[in-house]
Design an enzyme around this catalytic site. Structure first.
Site, PDB file in Angstrom:
ATOM      1  N   LYS A   1      -3.461  32.072  16.900  1.00  0.00           N
ATOM      2  CA  LYS A   1      -4.663  32.042  18.046  1.00  0.00           C
ATOM      3  C   LYS A   1      -5.813  31.263  17.988  1.00  0.00           C
ATOM      4  CE  LYS A   1      -6.896  35.874  15.583  1.00  0.00           C
ATOM      5  NZ  LYS A   1      -7.489  37.462  15.862  1.00  0.00           N
TER       6      LYS A   1
ATOM      7  N   ASP B   1      -0.561  35.070  13.066  1.00  0.00           N
ATOM      8  CA  ASP B   1      -1.594  35.592  13.736  1.00  0.00           C
ATOM      9  C   ASP B   1      -2.142  34.146  14.473  1.00  0.00           C
ATOM     10  OD1 ASP B   1      -3.386  36.933  15.258  1.00  0.00           O
ATOM     11  OD2 ASP B   1      -4.675  37.396  13.753  1.00  0.00           O
TER      12      ASP B   1
ATOM     13  N   VAL C   1     -15.741  37.244   7.467  1.00  0.00           N
ATOM     14  CA  VAL C   1     -16.180  35.866   7.053  1.00  0.00           C
ATOM     15  C   VAL C   1     -17.653  35.679   6.948  1.00  0.00           C
ATOM     16  CG1 VAL C   1     -15.756  33.636   7.234  1.00  0.00           C
ATOM     17  CG2 VAL C   1     -13.878  34.995   7.749  1.00  0.00           C
TER      18      VAL C   1
ATOM     19  N   GLY D   1     -17.442  35.759  11.436  1.00  0.00           N
ATOM     20  CA  GLY D   1     -16.395  36.445  12.246  1.00  0.00           C
ATOM     21  C   GLY D   1     -15.682  37.470  11.412  1.00  0.00           C
ATOM     22  N   ARG D   2     -14.682  38.151  12.173  1.00  0.00           N
ATOM     23  CA  ARG D   2     -14.134  39.421  11.736  1.00  0.00           C
ATOM     24  C   ARG D   2     -12.868  39.239  12.217  1.00  0.00           C
ATOM     25  NH1 ARG D   2     -18.160  41.740  14.430  1.00  0.00           N
ATOM     26  NH2 ARG D   2     -19.230  42.523  12.577  1.00  0.00           N
ATOM     27  N   GLY D   3     -11.613  40.097  11.249  1.00  0.00           N
ATOM     28  CA  GLY D   3     -10.379  39.955  11.745  1.00  0.00           C
ATOM     29  C   GLY D   3      -9.958  41.292  11.121  1.00  0.00           C
TER      30      GLY D   3
END
Length: 612
Positions: free
Chosen positions: A418, A416, A301, A294-296
């Site tokens: 979510k 954050d 990651v 994933g990415r944020g």
């Protein structure tokens, strides 16, 4: 409530940011031109709506506190099409990440106007044409990766004048001509040129002519000396060329060197393990795109396997978070490592070098709550989240957040909250991830909008308008996440506009409640296997958590109690009385913040507490 009313109210309350000026219009136009020039089969650019919000609220865009775009993060986005010259009209851009797509055409000369650019990542595309000479004007450029494309022509000598350059990867293209060995190319820069059959190393300069002498013996001695000097020069350049060649060969697989800083502070991080960069490179196959989980806003990651066989998740923080503040980083890392709770993701270790900061966590086989809610639309054959499991997730996430707010000293605000940051263990116990990153990176620029960090749809109205965060902003985000868990819907989804519905989940839920369409609220993946009373209770808790007035929202410890059956009825009854009073004393107009509640008392008093 009219569609999109909450957005209008929040924007009217918010201070006027700089993106409303001419420079902001220029940035919007530039990004819109890029969007119009590419094909986006996965709809990753769906939030790029120029008529709706500023570019700072668009996904994959980062802004500085002044509202100017500093980062475009669209690696591995499956985009095709061409780069557009308008990208050169983003004056504050520092990071342009478009790697591993299917982009074609040339690299625009106008990218040379991005004088603040620190990193240019266009590798693994189908770009052709020559490397613009204008890129030599990018004096702040530290990382340029153009490898694995179809670029041709020569290497611009202007690049040797970029003193900040640390990494230059031009491997696996169709480049030809001389490899210049001057300027920044002679410093310890990670250079990689292999895979370009037409490239050769620049020839050595000819030896200086021997000075005329009156005797043969003098001419002989001079010839010997000149020959020795010439031979030495040839040997020197040959050795240097070999060194550059092997550095390039090696650099394709090991771009960074794990050298501890000379002034690295001595800190005791208790049970945390300090990993070497080499360990984590090997574990993640050199941070292969295939291993991205994933990415944020803070980075990507990667899934990894350590030498002992243990599976881990490695979060690689973005480069702008990798310089300076070493003592602060280690101090806060130690503090966060002490935040140990059943429903918080455990930090296993870390790695810091001159160019990297990485955090190592346990690997979660069941992924995130968001990934499981979206499994059906992706066609994944995984067990669906039943109602009992969803209740367990809701309670676990609430307990983790309550611990951060009320048992950590100083308290930790998540920033954050979510579905993507709720991870699921083997038994579907919920653990909060990324709870420490907001603290570690709080002194850096924001992720989503000006000084606000978060994700569209989860951001509390007072945080959006003032930039002031508190534990109550996390409570708002939890309430939205609870609605995601019940409905299976995204907090912000432009696709709902196609059905003439609200793009904000909170508005959509209130609309369904007002129109008595309760059955449409429940995620169809549950397949009717739920208890209506329990669904109503969770909706009530979610709406208590998302009240416009932050002071009216409950603390997370109270939320935990309500989830366990304590005090919800009294709190809900009191809330309805307050809302009825407000509805009779305050006009419900778009200029009044109470409009954001959409006369919620009239909706919920009938739909959730009245006859069915």
């Amino acid at each position: 409530m009219e569609k999109g009313l909450s957005i209008l109210v929040l924007l009217m309350l918010a201070p006027s940011p700089s993106w409303l000026g001419a420079a902001g219009d220029q940035e919007v136009d530039a990004l819109a031109a890029f969007k119009g020039a590419v094909a986006d089969p996965t709809n990753i650019l769906q939030s790029w709506d120029t008529s709706l919000v500023s570019p700072c609220t668009w996904f994959h865009i980062t802004c500085n506190p002044g509202g100017s775009v500093t980062r475009i993060d669209l690696g591995n986005a499956n985009l095709s099409g061409a780069l557009v010259p308008e990208l050169g009209k983003l004056p504050s851009l520092q990071y342009l990440e478009l790697y591993n797509n299917r982009l074609s055409g040339g690299i625009p000369d106008e990218l040379g106007n991005l004088t603040g650019l620190v990193s240019l990542d266009l590798y693994s595309n189908s770009l052709a044409g020559s490397i613009p000479n204008s890129l030599g004007k990018l004096k702040s450029l530290g990382y340029m990766r153009l490898n694995n494309n179809s670029l041709n022509g020569s290497i611009p000598k202007s690049l040797t004048e970029v003193e900040a350059l640390q990494v230059l990867d031009l491997s696996n293209n169709n480049l030809s001509g001389d490899i210049p060995i001057t300027g920044s190319f002679t410093k310890f820069t990670n250079l990689s040129f292999q895979g370009n059959k037409g490239l050769v190393y620049a020839p050595s300069p000819p030896p200086p002519p021997a000075a005329p002498t009156p005797s043969d013996s003098s001419r002989s001695k001079t010839g010997i000396i000149a020959g020795a000097v010439a031979g030495g020069i040839v040997l020197l350049f040959f050795t240097l060329a070999l060194a550059v060649f092997f550095i390039g060969r090696w650099g394709a697989h090991a771009r960074f060197i794990d050298i501890p800083g000379e002034e690295e502070p001595e800190v005791n991080l208790g049970q945390l393990k300090r990993f070497s960069l080499r360990e984590l490179q090997v574990a993640t196959n050199h941070f292969s795109p295939k291993n991205i989980l994933g990415r944020g806003g803070f980075g990507k990651v990667y899934k990894g396997r350590l030498a002992n066989g243990a599976l881990v998740a490695v979060k690689r923080l973005k480069e702008e978070h990798s310089h300076g503040g070493e003592l602060q980083f280690h101090t806060e890392l130690k503090m966060i490592s002490l935040a140990v709770h059943r429903n918080l993701l455990k930090l296993l270790g870390f790695c810091t070098t001159a160019t990297e900061r990485l955090l190592v966590y346990p690997y979660m086989a069941n992924g995130s709550m968001a990934s499981r809610l979206r499994a059906t639309e992706r066609g994944e054959a995984v067990p669906l989240l039943g109602w009992a499991v969803r209740k367990k997730i809701a309670l676990g996430a609430a307990k983790g957040l309550a611990y951060l707010h009320e048992h950590c000293n100083p308290k930790i605000i998540h920033h954050d909250m979510k579905a993507a940051n709720i991870l699921l263990e083997d038994d579907f116990e919920a653990v909060l991830g990324d709870f420490g990153l907001a603290r570690l990176m709080d002194h850096r620029e924001s992720h989503v909008i000006t000084a606000v960090r978060g994700t569209i749809g989860h951001i509390a109205p007072e945080y959006l308008s003032t930039g002031f965060a508190s534990d109550k902003t996390d409570v708002f985000g939890y309430g939205i996440t609870l609605l995601e868990l019940i409905t299976g819907q995204r907090a912000f989804d432009l696709a709902r506009l196609a059905n003439s519905e609200d793009i904000m989940l909170l508005d959509w839920v209130k609309t369904l409640l007002r129109e008595r369409r309760l059955e449409e609220l429940i995620d169809s993946d549950i397949k009717g296997d739920y208890v209506e009373e329990e669904v109503e209770q969770l909706i009530q808790i979610a709406l208590l958590c998302t009240q416009v007035n932050a002071a009216d929202r409950p603390k997370m410890s109270r939320v935990v109690g309500m989830l366990e059956g304590e005090g919800l009825a009294e709190r809900w009854e009191q809330w309805q009385r307050n809302e009825m009073l407000r509805a009779t004393t305050q006009p419900n107009t778009p200029n009044n913040i109470l409009a954001y509640q959409d006369s919620a008392s009239r909706i919920l008093e009938v739909e959730l507490s009245g006859p069915r």
